[in-house]
Write a protein that holds these residues in place. Structure first.
Motif, mmCIF file in Angstrom:
data_model
loop_
_atom_site.group_PDB
_atom_site.id
_atom_site.type_symbol
_atom_site.label_atom_id
_atom_site.label_comp_id
_atom_site.label_asym_id
_atom_site.label_seq_id
_atom_site.Cartn_x
_atom_site.Cartn_y
_atom_site.Cartn_z
ATOM 1 N N LYS A 129 0.828 -1.210 0.000
ATOM 2 C CA LYS A 129 0.000 0.000 0.000
ATOM 3 C C LYS A 129 0.864 1.262 0.000
ATOM 4 C CE LYS A 129 -3.813 -2.234 2.504
ATOM 5 N NZ LYS A 129 -4.612 -2.251 3.754
ATOM 6 N N ASP B 194 3.771 10.998 10.926
ATOM 7 C CA ASP B 194 2.391 10.564 11.166
ATOM 8 C C ASP B 194 1.763 9.968 9.907
ATOM 9 O OD1 ASP B 194 2.489 11.303 13.810
ATOM 10 O OD2 ASP B 194 1.643 13.296 13.468
ATOM 11 N N GLY B 195 2.060 10.572 8.767
ATOM 12 C CA GLY B 195 1.536 10.039 7.515
ATOM 13 C C GLY B 195 2.082 8.657 7.215
ATOM 14 N N LYS C 116 3.108 6.505 9.450
ATOM 15 C CA LYS C 116 2.537 5.579 10.436
ATOM 16 C C LYS C 116 1.220 4.973 9.954
ATOM 17 C CE LYS C 116 4.473 7.577 14.690
ATOM 18 N NZ LYS C 116 4.152 8.289 15.958
ATOM 19 N N GLU C 117 0.436 5.745 9.233
ATOM 20 C CA GLU C 117 -0.850 5.259 8.746
ATOM 21 C C GLU C 117 -0.688 4.049 7.824
ATOM 22 O OE1 GLU C 117 -4.087 6.121 9.525
ATOM 23 O OE2 GLU C 117 -2.963 7.068 11.157
ATOM 24 N N TYR C 118 0.438 3.990 7.118
ATOM 25 C CA TYR C 118 0.688 2.875 6.193
ATOM 26 C C TYR C 118 1.305 1.669 6.893
ATOM 27 C CZ TYR C 118 -0.298 5.935 2.228
ATOM 28 O OH TYR C 118 -0.912 6.770 1.319
ATOM 29 N N LYS D 114 1.131 0.932 10.375
ATOM 30 C CA LYS D 114 0.669 0.736 11.751
ATOM 31 C C LYS D 114 0.311 -0.707 12.084
ATOM 32 C CE LYS D 114 -3.999 2.326 10.505
ATOM 33 N NZ LYS D 114 -5.003 3.404 10.722
ATOM 34 N N THR D 115 0.228 -1.566 11.063
ATOM 35 C CA THR D 115 -0.040 -2.986 11.324
ATOM 36 C C THR D 115 1.239 -3.760 11.645
ATOM 37 O OG1 THR D 115 0.108 -3.412 8.945
ATOM 38 C CG2 THR D 115 -2.083 -3.027 9.855
ATOM 39 N N ASN E 22 5.812 2.758 15.549
ATOM 40 C CA ASN E 22 6.125 4.142 15.932
ATOM 41 C C ASN E 22 7.608 4.438 15.768
ATOM 42 O OD1 ASN E 22 3.577 5.341 16.797
ATOM 43 N ND2 ASN E 22 3.593 3.853 18.459
#
Length: 211
Positions: free
Chosen positions: A53, A70-71, A73-75, A77-78, A83
């Motif tokens: 992704k 932060d952007g 991390k959205e990709y 975070k799984t 972090n």
């Protein structure tokens, strides 16, 4: 274990899998570097789900840096430790842009100077992206090397140096992939699948199993 046995072991690995490859998805050295950094204490399958992704959206140092921590991390975070990994990858991209013209360096020293990149990650990139005969020792390779007695050692650096010295040169470029795949699918941690192992008769493991 003598040279003849090691040669036969790697001959069998090569016969079974002539062109072994990493199971991480990537299309250039930068994608591989990011994927390997993300793979620490995570599975290749889990990393691939995230990078499948991420990379279509951002697969250059500039693009990932532009996402911000932060952007990013959205990709990812799984993935475990996402972090800290997001922080490292963001800093890594900044360093590549500022110090390496956005290119992945081809020396261990320069790679290890990047945030989140240790000796094992550097060796993977040098071997897989740039075709250098390095040996990245992870838990699988450490286990296989000690269990089979191909290159026993007390720590990963000791095993790495012994493998580089003892693996016949004709096999050294691909040895990392053969050993990691062998440890991942056959010589597994809890109960090795000795009965279906192509090197069972050459392996010096004393507690062999039947499966």
């Amino acid at each position: 274990m003598n040279k003849e046995i090691r040669t036969e072991i790697f001959t069998r690995f090569r016969n079974e899998n002539p062109k072994p490859e990493t199971e991480l998805n990537y299309s250039n050295p930068f994608e591989l570097l990011v994927a390997v950094v993300l793979s620490a204490q995570a599975t290749d399958k889990g990393v691939n789900k995230a990078t499948d992704k991420l990379f279509p959206v951002a697969n250059t140092p500039e693009a990932i840096y532009a996402l911000g921590v932060d952007g990013l991390k959205e990709y990812i975070k799984t993935i475990g430790l996402f972090n800290a990994k997001a922080e490292n990858v963001h800093k890594l991209c900044k360093q590549l842009i500022e110090q390496h013209n956005s290119e992945v360096p081809q020396t261990r020293e320069a790679l290890e100077a990047l945030p989140g990149v240790g000796r094992k990650t550097a060796n993977v990139v040098l071997n897989t992206a740039f075709g250098q005969p390095t040996m990245a020792v992870d838990t699988h390779i450490f286990r296989v090397s000690n269990r089979t007695r191909i290159a026993p050692g007390k720590n990963v650096v000791e095993v790495e140096k012994r493998l580089v010295r003892l693996v016949p040169k004709e096999f050294l470029l691909d040895a990392h992939h053969w050993l990691i795949l062998h440890g991942r699918y056959t010589c597994v941690a809890r109960k090795p699948k000795c009965g279906s192992c192509i090197i069972e008769d050459l392996c010096e493991y004393r507690d062999k199993t039947t499966d």
